[in-house]
Scaffold this active site. Structure first.
Site, short mmCIF file in Angstrom:
data_model
loop_
_atom_site.label_atom_id
_atom_site.label_comp_id
_atom_site.label_asym_id
_atom_site.label_seq_id
_atom_site.Cartn_x
_atom_site.Cartn_y
_atom_site.Cartn_z
N LYS A 48 0.94 -1.24 -0.05
CA LYS A 48 -0.11 -0.09 -0.08
C LYS A 48 0.85 1.23 0.08
O LYS A 48 0.49 2.07 -0.63
CB LYS A 48 -0.95 -0.03 1.16
CG LYS A 48 -1.83 -1.10 1.02
CD LYS A 48 -3.12 -0.49 0.64
CE LYS A 48 -4.52 -1.50 0.06
NZ LYS A 48 -4.84 -2.46 0.27
N LYS A 64 -3.54 -10.94 -7.70
CA LYS A 64 -4.98 -10.86 -7.16
C LYS A 64 -5.87 -10.06 -7.60
O LYS A 64 -5.53 -8.99 -7.96
CB LYS A 64 -4.83 -11.00 -5.54
CG LYS A 64 -4.75 -9.83 -5.02
CD LYS A 64 -4.94 -9.67 -3.59
CE LYS A 64 -4.75 -8.23 -2.92
NZ LYS A 64 -5.14 -8.04 -1.54
N LYS A 82 -9.69 -4.23 -5.82
CA LYS A 82 -10.54 -3.25 -6.19
C LYS A 82 -9.96 -2.00 -6.75
O LYS A 82 -10.36 -0.99 -7.31
CB LYS A 82 -11.73 -2.90 -5.34
CG LYS A 82 -11.45 -2.78 -3.75
CD LYS A 82 -12.58 -2.71 -2.88
CE LYS A 82 -12.10 -3.22 -1.48
NZ LYS A 82 -13.24 -3.71 -0.62
P1 AMP Z 1 -10.59 -6.06 1.58
O1 AMP Z 1 -11.50 -5.61 0.30
O2 AMP Z 1 -9.14 -5.83 1.26
O3 AMP Z 1 -11.09 -5.57 2.87
O4 AMP Z 1 -10.87 -7.40 1.61
C1 AMP Z 1 -11.96 -7.88 2.35
C2 AMP Z 1 -11.88 -9.72 2.33
O5 AMP Z 1 -11.81 -10.15 0.96
C3 AMP Z 1 -10.46 -10.13 2.81
O6 AMP Z 1 -10.89 -11.37 3.72
C4 AMP Z 1 -9.66 -10.49 1.85
O7 AMP Z 1 -8.69 -11.61 2.32
C5 AMP Z 1 -10.68 -11.09 1.03
N1 AMP Z 1 -10.12 -10.73 -0.48
C6 AMP Z 1 -9.96 -9.82 -0.96
N2 AMP Z 1 -9.39 -9.91 -2.39
C7 AMP Z 1 -9.48 -11.26 -2.61
C8 AMP Z 1 -9.15 -11.93 -3.53
N3 AMP Z 1 -8.77 -11.64 -5.09
N4 AMP Z 1 -9.37 -13.49 -3.62
C9 AMP Z 1 -9.73 -13.75 -2.26
N5 AMP Z 1 -10.01 -13.21 -1.15
C10 AMP Z 1 -9.89 -11.95 -1.14
#
Ligand code: AMP
Ligand code: TRP
Length: 325
Positions: free
Chosen positions: A110, A192, A195
């Site tokens: 980040k 990965k 967003k």
């Molecule tokens: P965040 O949007 O970073 O707050 O992520 C929310 C949840 O989604 C967390 O548990 C992350 O580990 C999971 N997550 C985010 N991106 C991925 C991805 N590409 N594949 C699987 N899990 C994800």
């Protein structure tokens, strides 16, 4: 078991968030005490627009409900509405070694991504996350693979606290799926799905059928023809097979058989139909909830009261152990 997890309200949620984290939540809620948080205090550690935050919080609440989280069973609340999260985070910061924070992968990524926004909150992000988890005496944290390091950090902090001040916290385990823990980008299957990346790399839960189809049909694959699961040689196709498998319950081996002799085009077309159909209720419910802001706010208010009771009890114990009045 006590379960805790959270997602940042930092824009649209995508299929990676759903398959890596939320799909597990739904299965867990019937047999466990679940607390699902909308972690707004984490979302403001990277650039954001204050005027859009409330909308993102309510949208994320709508996604939780649309995905099938039942507010009668599980606690759904907003992190900043339970002040014990910030309070515990500060106390835990005083036992956190600086070096541990600087080596966190997400901090490195980040701060590279937002070079002119490297703030102290971004560095101490994992301490707030540890506070989130420890406040609820959590046993298990269902998340995607990228959060494993933060859960490990949480265990380290719990142990340190317990050694220093006496047994208080449980050391939580992460709950990470074998398949789906890391859904890859459609445009670059080495990265990965995220967003913060370009929109065509991500399938958002509220994408229109036309957008979903366009994104899947143009997803990057390889120059081969056969639909075969092989993560090292056919990353793109393997990622699509994983998505197909998680949404239909068919194994990748079954899918290989089903698409034997057919090309990538046919496979992608079929996957697009599967995804469109799977996400149809999300779109419908999202539209429904969008007009019911006060209903969402009511759910969050109830969640706040339920979360507060647990958080306040833990804080009282923590303060006493640390010698605070
Ligand atoms: P965040 O949007 O970073 O707050 O992520 C929310 C949840 O989604 C967390 O548990 C992350 O580990 C999971 N997550 C985010 N991106 C991925 C991805 N590409 N594949 C699987 N899990 C994800
Ligand atoms: N850091 C997590 C992410 O980026 C979100 C999060 C904050 C979280 N607090 C949490 C996840 C507590 C699980 C438990 O995805």
């Amino acid at each position: 078991m006590k379960i805790f997890s959270g997602i940042r309200p930092s824009g649209n949620l995508h299929l990676g968030n759903y398959l890596g984290a939320m799909q597990q939540w739904i299965k867990l809620q019937n047999e466990n005490d679940c607390v699902f948080c909308i972690v707004d205090l984490h979302a403001i550690t990277t650039p954001y627009k204050p005027g859009e935050l409330k909308k993102h919080i309510l949208d994320t609440t709508a996604v939780y409900l649309a995905a099938g989280i039942n507010p009668e069973k599980s606690v759904i609340f907003v992190q900043s509405q339970v002040k014990e999260h910030s309070e515990l985070a500060w106390l835990l910061e005083t036992i956190t070694p600086m070096g541990e924070l600087k080596r966190m992968t997400q901090f490195k990524e980040k701060s590279e991504q937002h070079k002119d926004y490297v703030n102290a909150g971004l560095l101490s992000y994992p301490v707030l996350m540890a506070a989130d988890i420890l406040l609820y005496k959590t046993d298990s944290v269902p998340v995607g693979k990228d959060q494993e390091q933060h859960i490990e950090f949480t265990r380290m902090i719990a142990k340190k606290f317990n050694q220093k001040f006496g047994d208080t916290f449980k050391e939580p385990a992460s709950m990470i799926l074998k398949e789906g823990a890391k859904i890859m980008s459609l445009t670059n299957p080495k990265k990965k799905m995220s967003k913060s990346d370009e929109p065509k790399s991500c399938i958002f839960l509220f994408d229109t059928p036309a957008d979903i189809t366009k994104k899947i049909m143009s997803a990057e694959t390889d120059s081969g023809k056969e639909v075969i699961y092989n993560v090292t040689k056919k990353r793109g196709i393997s990622n699509l097979l994983t998505i197909y498998s998680l949404l239909t319950g068919k194994t990748t081996a079954d899918l290989e058989k089903e698409f034997k002799g057919k090309g990538y085009g046919d496979f992608k077309k079929s996957l697009a139909e599967v995804v469109v159909q799977y996400l149809e209720p999300f779109r419908r419910k999202q539209q429904e909830f969008a007009t019911r802001e006060s209903y969402l706010e009511e759910i969050l208010k109830q969640g706040q009261s339920r979360a507060q009771i647990i958080a306040q009890a833990t804080m009282q114990e923590v303060k006493q152990k640390m010698g605070l009045i």
